[in-house]
Design an enzyme around this catalytic site. Structure first.
Site, PDB file in Angstrom:
ATOM      1  N   GLY A   7       0.823  -1.209   0.000  1.00 24.28           N
ATOM      2  CA  GLY A   7       0.000   0.000   0.000  1.00 24.28           C
ATOM      3  C   GLY A   7       0.851   1.250   0.000  1.00 24.28           C
ATOM      4  O   GLY A   7       2.060   1.189  -0.217  1.00 24.28           O
ATOM      5  N   ASN A   8       0.220   2.394   0.217  1.00 23.74           N
ATOM      6  CA  ASN A   8       0.963   3.659   0.263  1.00 23.74           C
ATOM      7  C   ASN A   8       0.304   4.596   1.272  1.00 23.74           C
ATOM      8  O   ASN A   8      -0.710   4.261   1.871  1.00 23.74           O
ATOM      9  CB  ASN A   8       1.050   4.280  -1.131  1.00 23.74           C
ATOM     10  CG  ASN A   8      -0.307   4.623  -1.684  1.00 23.74           C
ATOM     11  OD1 ASN A   8      -0.980   5.527  -1.210  1.00 23.74           O
ATOM     12  ND2 ASN A   8      -0.740   3.869  -2.693  1.00 23.74           N
ATOM     13  N   ARG A   9       0.891   5.779   1.429  1.00 25.90           N
ATOM     14  CA  ARG A   9       0.505   6.685   2.508  1.00 25.90           C
ATOM     15  C   ARG A   9      -0.642   7.630   2.172  1.00 25.90           C
ATOM     16  O   ARG A   9      -0.927   8.549   2.937  1.00 25.90           O
ATOM     17  CB  ARG A   9       1.701   7.530   2.931  1.00 25.90           C
ATOM     18  CG  ARG A   9       2.814   6.756   3.586  1.00 25.90           C
ATOM     19  CD  ARG A   9       3.942   7.716   3.952  1.00 25.90           C
ATOM     20  NE  ARG A   9       5.098   7.028   4.505  1.00 25.90           N
ATOM     21  CZ  ARG A   9       5.225   6.709   5.789  1.00 25.90           C
ATOM     22  NH1 ARG A   9       4.274   7.012   6.648  1.00 25.90           N
ATOM     23  NH2 ARG A   9       6.309   6.095   6.212  1.00 25.90           N
ATOM     24  N   SER A  10      -1.289   7.485   1.033  1.00 21.38           N
ATOM     25  CA  SER A  10      -2.345   8.440   0.677  1.00 21.38           C
ATOM     26  C   SER A  10      -3.530   8.341   1.631  1.00 21.38           C
ATOM     27  O   SER A  10      -4.031   7.254   1.899  1.00 21.38           O
ATOM     28  CB  SER A  10      -2.816   8.190  -0.755  1.00 21.38           C
ATOM     29  OG  SER A  10      -3.868   9.081  -1.052  1.00 21.38           O
TER      30      SER A  10
END
Ligand code: CTP
Ligand code: CA
Length: 228
Positions: A33-36
């Site tokens: 995943g990512n930090r958005s």
């Protein structure tokens, strides 16, 4: 600018906004995943609705309430986002890709949980590239459709932004500098918005709503006048 659903400057327009960050499943319990946080995309959806647009919000993995007056399409992975965005874009006047789309996904989805006891050590996870939704939107664009991308850059922010705008074939690229303590999950943002026509609009650090309104100003200026 005129506001309100009846007389806003986006009245009669359909806009598609993607928000959040995709998750690429590894096994039934894990993902890349990512930090958005989705805050900027949700601000874009909310402000477009306030300016009268019909809004489709394709939302990946956010924990935010649905913005009033928008149609929310929840998605998980980049491929799910691609399908939902391309479908909604078919009759859209503008598409804004604010989502952080994973560039890669695990090559093989493991149907059962990977156990640490299996084999001798951790297996590397092979990755394959995801389709570039923004580039595809640029290729498939309808006459008069306005396409907007976001660029998250940590270095050479402007040079990378110009190159990315050209590569993606979008009309506008909102370039912001990201880092662990900049942008992600914060209520405020700062950006430079580059236009394919060579324009440059600097947006000082402020609420994500203010940046969103500037994006819609630039989009509205590029839309063809409504049919009489
Ligand atoms: N984007 C997309 N599909 C992808 C990857 C990115 O539609 N598979 C979109 C994002 O939503 C964003 C824009 O492309 O609007 C730019 O994303 P960014 O990650 O900055 O650019 P990339 O082209 O992926 O290049 P890189 O990550 O290598 O900088
Ligand atoms: Ca990327």
């Amino acid at each position: 600018l005129a506001r309100g659903t009846a007389g806003g400057d986006l009245a009669g327009r359909h806009v598609v906004v993607s928000a959040g960050g995709t998750r690429e499943p590894i096994d039934p319990v894990r993902f890349i995943g990512n930090r958005s946080s989705g805050l900027q995309g949700y601000a874009l959806a909310r402000t477009a609705a306030a300016r009268g647009a019909r809004v489709t919000l394709v939302s990946a993995n956010v924990s935010l309430p649905d913005p009033a007056g928008t149609r929310v399409v929840p998605v998980g992975s980049a491929e799910e986002m691609r399908k939902a965005v391309l479908e909604a874009a078919a009759d859209a006047d503008a598409v804004v890709m604010a989502a952080a789309v994973a560039d890669f996904r695990p090559a093989d989805y493991r149907g059962s949980k990977i156990k640490k006891s299996e084999g001798t050590g951790p297996e590397p996870i092979a990755l394959v590239k995801n389709a570039d939704i923004l580039a595809e939107l640029g290729q498939r664009r309808r006459a008069g459709q306005v396409i907007v991308g976001f660029a998250a850059e940590t270095d050479d922010v402007l040079a990378n932004g110009r190159a990315k705008l050209a590569r993606k074939g979008s009309d506008l690229l909102v370039v912001n500098e990201v880092g662990e303590h900049l942008t992600f999950g914060r209520p405020d943002n700062a950006a430079v918005i580059l236009g394919a026509d060579g324009s440059r609009t600097d947006v000082a650090r402020g609420a994500k709503e203010a940046l969103a309104d500037t994006v819609w100003d630039l989009v509205a200026a590029r839309l063809e006048p409504p049919a009489p």
